[in-house]
Design a protein around this motif. Structure first.
Motif: not given
Length: 125
Positions: A36, A38, A94
């Protein structure tokens, strides 16, 4: 063709929680580490968390460690990010992506690919 779809973002007050999901198709999902990342306006994409191909090891950025939890479901080609105790500085788009490897390594954004459209997380103070 690889397709990636992130979901679960939204507007939440500081201290609240959100659970992001990422569904992947067209890829041997279980073969790759997943991450992940962002990106806030005017800033570079930064790593939030990474999980190895089996899910046995996880890594977190310093700013989210202890608040966020990454997990994966290889049977359903899905990646999750549980975000608790959210702060205004967590506000960003994200994205999830797959590594070229089964392990996270240094998990730089440049080592990941197949980004989705992203899901917006906005935390109000």
């Amino acid at each position: 063709q690889v397709q990636v779809m992130e979901s679960g973002g939204g507007l939440v007050e500081a201290g609240g929680s959100l659970r992001l999901s990422c569904t992947v198709s067209g890829l041997n999902f279980g073969d790759y580490a997943m991450g992940w990342f962002r990106q806030a306006p005017g800033k570079e994409r930064e790593g939030v968390s990474c999980i190895t191909w089996t899910g046995s090891r996880t890594y977190y950025g310093a700013s989210v460690k202890g608040r966020f939890t990454i997990s994966r479901d290889n049977a359903n080609n899905t990646l999750h990010l549980q975000m608790n105790s959210l702060k205004p500085e967590d506000t960003a788009m994200y994205y999830c992506g797959n590594s070229r490897e089964s392990l996270c390594g240094n998990w730089h954004a440049g080592d990941f690919g197949n980004w989705g459209q992203g899901t917006q997380v906005t935390v109000s103070s």
